[in-house]
Design a protein around this motif. Structure first.
Motif, PDB file in Angstrom:
ATOM      1  N   MET A 186       0.679  -1.118   0.137  1.00 54.28           N
ATOM      2  CA  MET A 186      -0.442  -0.008  -0.073  1.00 54.28           C
ATOM      3  C   MET A 186       0.898   1.587  -0.008  1.00 54.28           C
ATOM      4  N   GLU A 187       2.203   1.310   0.725  1.00 50.11           N
ATOM      5  CA  GLU A 187       2.997   2.280   1.048  1.00 50.11           C
ATOM      6  C   GLU A 187       3.356   2.815  -0.495  1.00 50.11           C
ATOM      7  N   ARG A 188       3.916   2.016  -1.382  1.00 49.09           N
ATOM      8  CA  ARG A 188       4.137   1.415  -2.909  1.00 49.09           C
ATOM      9  C   ARG A 188       2.910   1.951  -3.717  1.00 49.09           C
ATOM     10  N   GLU A 189       2.244   1.282  -3.043  1.00 51.42           N
ATOM     11  CA  GLU A 189       0.727   2.072  -4.189  1.00 51.42           C
ATOM     12  C   GLU A 189       0.734   3.739  -4.168  1.00 51.42           C
ATOM     13  N   PHE A 190       0.789   3.847  -2.858  1.00 52.70           N
ATOM     14  CA  PHE A 190       0.532   5.470  -2.969  1.00 52.70           C
ATOM     15  C   PHE A 190       1.876   6.446  -3.276  1.00 52.70           C
ATOM     16  N   GLY A 191       2.720   5.607  -3.477  1.00 54.68           N
ATOM     17  CA  GLY A 191       4.295   6.401  -4.782  1.00 54.68           C
ATOM     18  C   GLY A 191       4.157   6.269  -5.392  1.00 54.68           C
ATOM     19  N   SER A 192       2.901   5.363  -6.206  1.00 55.53           N
ATOM     20  CA  SER A 192       2.944   5.198  -7.738  1.00 55.53           C
ATOM     21  C   SER A 192       3.706   4.544  -8.294  1.00 55.53           C
ATOM     22  N   GLY A 237       3.417  -2.632  -7.011  1.00 55.81           N
ATOM     23  CA  GLY A 237       2.650  -1.932  -5.794  1.00 55.81           C
ATOM     24  C   GLY A 237       1.472  -2.688  -5.088  1.00 55.81           C
ATOM     25  N   LEU A 238       0.010  -3.155  -4.351  1.00 56.09           N
ATOM     26  CA  LEU A 238      -0.261  -3.657  -3.457  1.00 56.09           C
ATOM     27  C   LEU A 238      -0.227  -4.811  -4.341  1.00 56.09           C
ATOM     28  N   TRP A 265       8.038   5.388   4.535  1.00 51.02           N
ATOM     29  CA  TRP A 265       7.445   6.586   4.732  1.00 51.02           C
ATOM     30  C   TRP A 265       7.900   7.491   5.495  1.00 51.02           C
TER      31      TRP A 265
END
Length: 200
Positions: free
Chosen positions: A11-17, A21-22, A112
């Motif tokens: 999720m953290e990687r997903e938020f960073g595009s 990701g997820l 993060w």
């Protein structure tokens, strides 16, 4: 449990595009856990051998997340997060629950919290790609000198000639106090400059 912990990192990687990701992190953790369970199953395979193969395999997957963008290399952190996620899955497969959860918390802290600290306290490390379009017939050496005066921490990567335009490409590290629109306008006002393109 492996899928859930992998999802937390993903999720953290997903938020960073980021490219992985997820779903990717969930599958990596889940697969690593299953391989480990198979390694300690009825066949009594040595789990350390299975773990070694997982680590080797995740190296190829992580390599796919790394790509070059100008003079910058992107995806290294995502590749490392995939590697850590595989380790989390291995720990879950070995029923080392506390180690798996603690590693997930530490990984999220690095991804993060440390990222926020970098933005606040560390100098900008990533280069800014600058492409300056020059009027045809202008003296490149003069314009180059003016551009380098405006960007003291820059180096010329390429000078290109075309039929109707000339280009100078640079890698720069502008001061934090200068915004990209301000920098673009400053370069655009230089004599013989027709256009400016900035890419972070």
């Amino acid at each position: 449990m492996a899928a859930g912990l992998g999802a937390a990192v993903g999720m953290e990687r997903e938020f960073g595009s980021q490219p992985a990701g997820l779903r990717t992190h969930m599958l990596v953790a889940l697969g690593a856990a299953l391989f480990t369970l198979a390694g300690v199953g009825p066949a009594h395979t040595d789990p350390t051998r299975v773990a070694a193969q997982v680590v080797t395999g995740i190296g190829f997957l992580g390599g796919g997340a790394i790509f070059k963008e100008g003079v910058n290399v992107r995806g290294l952190t995502t590749a490392a997060s995939l590697w850590v996620t595989a380790a989390i899955g291995l720990a879950v497969g070995l029923r080392a629950w506390e180690a798996a959860v603690l590693t997930t918390v530490l990984a999220l802290s690095v991804l993060w919290l440390v990222k926020q600290a970098e933005h606040l306290y560390l100098p900008l490390r990533r280069n800014l790609m600058v492409t300056v379009t020059i009027k045809h017939g202008s003296r490149l050496d003069v314009v180059e000198r003016q551009v380098l005066d405006a960007l003291p921490r820059a180096r010329v990567l390429r000078i290109a000639y075309a039929e109707h335009e000339q280009l100078i490409e640079l890698a720069a590290q502008p001061a934090k106090s200068v915004s990209l629109p301000q920098l673009a306008e400053e370069l655009r006002l230089l004599p013989d400059v027709e256009g400016v393109d900035l890419t972070r």
